[in-house]
Design a protein around this motif. Sequence first.
Motif, PDB file in Angstrom:
ATOM      1  N   GLN A   1      -6.699  -3.003   3.294  1.00  0.00           N
ATOM      2  CA  GLN A   1      -7.838  -3.630   3.342  1.00  0.00           C
ATOM      3  C   GLN A   1      -7.430  -4.080   4.160  1.00  0.00           C
ATOM      4  O   GLN A   1      -6.407  -5.308   4.752  1.00  0.00           O
ATOM      5  CB  GLN A   1      -7.527  -4.484   1.603  1.00  0.00           C
ATOM      6  CG  GLN A   1      -7.940  -2.887   0.783  1.00  0.00           C
ATOM      7  CD  GLN A   1      -8.163  -3.504  -0.601  1.00  0.00           C
ATOM      8  OE1 GLN A   1      -8.451  -5.064   0.129  1.00  0.00           O
ATOM      9  NE2 GLN A   1      -8.728  -3.378  -1.484  1.00  0.00           N
ATOM     10  N   LYS A   2      -8.682  -4.213   5.348  1.00  0.00           N
ATOM     11  CA  LYS A   2      -8.801  -6.040   6.171  1.00  0.00           C
ATOM     12  C   LYS A   2      -7.280  -6.844   5.908  1.00  0.00           C
ATOM     13  O   LYS A   2      -7.377  -7.950   6.501  1.00  0.00           O
ATOM     14  CB  LYS A   2      -9.725  -6.137   6.542  1.00  0.00           C
ATOM     15  CG  LYS A   2      -9.543  -7.139   8.039  1.00  0.00           C
ATOM     16  CD  LYS A   2     -10.894  -6.718   8.897  1.00  0.00           C
ATOM     17  CE  LYS A   2     -11.239  -7.971   9.404  1.00  0.00           C
ATOM     18  NZ  LYS A   2     -12.755  -8.570  10.356  1.00  0.00           N
ATOM     19  N   SER A   3      -8.172  -7.614   4.820  1.00  0.00           N
ATOM     20  CA  SER A   3      -7.765  -9.392   3.815  1.00  0.00           C
ATOM     21  C   SER A   3      -6.300  -8.873   3.997  1.00  0.00           C
ATOM     22  O   SER A   3      -5.666  -9.896   3.698  1.00  0.00           O
ATOM     23  CB  SER A   3      -8.942  -9.633   2.448  1.00  0.00           C
ATOM     24  OG  SER A   3      -8.261  -7.707   1.498  1.00  0.00           O
ATOM     25  N   SER A   4      -6.008  -7.125   2.794  1.00  0.00           N
ATOM     26  CA  SER A   4      -4.362  -7.951   3.193  1.00  0.00           C
ATOM     27  C   SER A   4      -3.473  -7.496   4.394  1.00  0.00           C
ATOM     28  O   SER A   4      -2.432  -8.381   4.664  1.00  0.00           O
ATOM     29  CB  SER A   4      -3.583  -6.059   2.080  1.00  0.00           C
ATOM     30  OG  SER A   4      -4.675  -6.308   1.304  1.00  0.00           O
TER      31      SER A   4
ATOM     32  N   GLU B   1       0.765  -1.077  -0.269  1.00  0.00           N
ATOM     33  CA  GLU B   1       0.419  -0.452  -0.268  1.00  0.00           C
ATOM     34  C   GLU B   1       0.340   1.531   0.377  1.00  0.00           C
ATOM     35  O   GLU B   1       1.665   1.042   0.378  1.00  0.00           O
ATOM     36  CB  GLU B   1      -0.904   0.072   1.346  1.00  0.00           C
ATOM     37  CG  GLU B   1      -2.067  -1.772   1.222  1.00  0.00           C
ATOM     38  CD  GLU B   1      -1.323  -2.062   2.544  1.00  0.00           C
ATOM     39  OE1 GLU B   1      -1.719  -3.054   2.795  1.00  0.00           O
ATOM     40  OE2 GLU B   1       0.429  -2.595   2.433  1.00  0.00           O
TER      41      GLU B   1
ATOM     42  N   LYS C   1      -4.924   2.861   0.402  1.00  0.00           N
ATOM     43  CA  LYS C   1      -5.796   1.506   0.448  1.00  0.00           C
ATOM     44  C   LYS C   1      -5.137   0.261   0.991  1.00  0.00           C
ATOM     45  O   LYS C   1      -5.403  -0.426   1.035  1.00  0.00           O
ATOM     46  CB  LYS C   1      -4.103   1.445  -0.937  1.00  0.00           C
ATOM     47  CG  LYS C   1      -4.297   2.776  -1.856  1.00  0.00           C
ATOM     48  CD  LYS C   1      -3.500   2.445  -3.154  1.00  0.00           C
ATOM     49  CE  LYS C   1      -3.387   3.468  -3.948  1.00  0.00           C
ATOM     50  NZ  LYS C   1      -2.675   3.215  -5.388  1.00  0.00           N
TER      51      LYS C   1
END
Length: 289
Positions: A140-143, A133, A138
């Motif tokens: 994100q929780k998933s990342s 990021e 940019k």
Amino acid sequence: MKLLLLNHRSFMAAPLSSVRRALLSTCSAVKWGGGVSMVQGASRGIGLEFVKQLLEKNEKGHVIATCRNPDGATALLDLKNEFAERLNILQLDLTIESTIEASANSIRERYGSLNLLINASGILSIPNILQPETTLSKVQKSSLLLAYEVNAVGPILVIKHMWPLLTAGGGSGTERDVAVVANLSARVGSIGDNRLGGWHSYRSSKAALNQLTKTISVEFVRKKDPVICLLLHPGTVDTDLSRPFQRNVPEGKLFTKEFSVNKLLSIINNAKSHDNGKFFAWDGQEIPW
């Protein structure tokens, strides 16, 4: 050569001191000249190069190489053809703890101990799934969770399951006094050295790895186990992980796998008890936390 086996359930349930005594007793009849090393994340890149150099530099040492898909690891299988008696390949997926436990059981059955554990796997980017990021917007929780799972949680679970084997092995069969756990970290995981920002998921996951490793190193001292933990920064190495981000690497600072691993193995092989819990760059310089 078949070793006396401990019952699986009793092995996992028994206090570590009991496991240690049983393993030491088991291993006393077998001397693994050159030691037994494990490289986790060995199918390509730095991990594969660690396996190669461990085999080539130590003609007596045994190496266990683990990866998610051994059947698809063609370069690793080529090494197996060359070093059939000294290389053992096992399936291990960092995100599935049962595979880590199964690998520990296989190593216990065949070798009874470990003298070196290198956690080499890590993720920085995955097309359409994970990208470093450049700004907070940019993130994100998933990342964050994926990077943490692979870069921090997985290696620590490997240490957890290999701990009794490392304690049993210590430095036996090597020139060291202790067994070594070497976790591949990154300079960008240093909080004190962070001046550019960005790369939130990767930075934070490596910072978590650093903290977890430091915490484990303290426990090893408290329990008087013959094991130390190191954190290693390999530099920017020409691998699949770094290839999309090499454009801004200063001249002379993009290393080959061969160069970096040779430097890191020198740090590992010369490690002493007082290095426990330290964070080293490829050139042997300590990195601030």
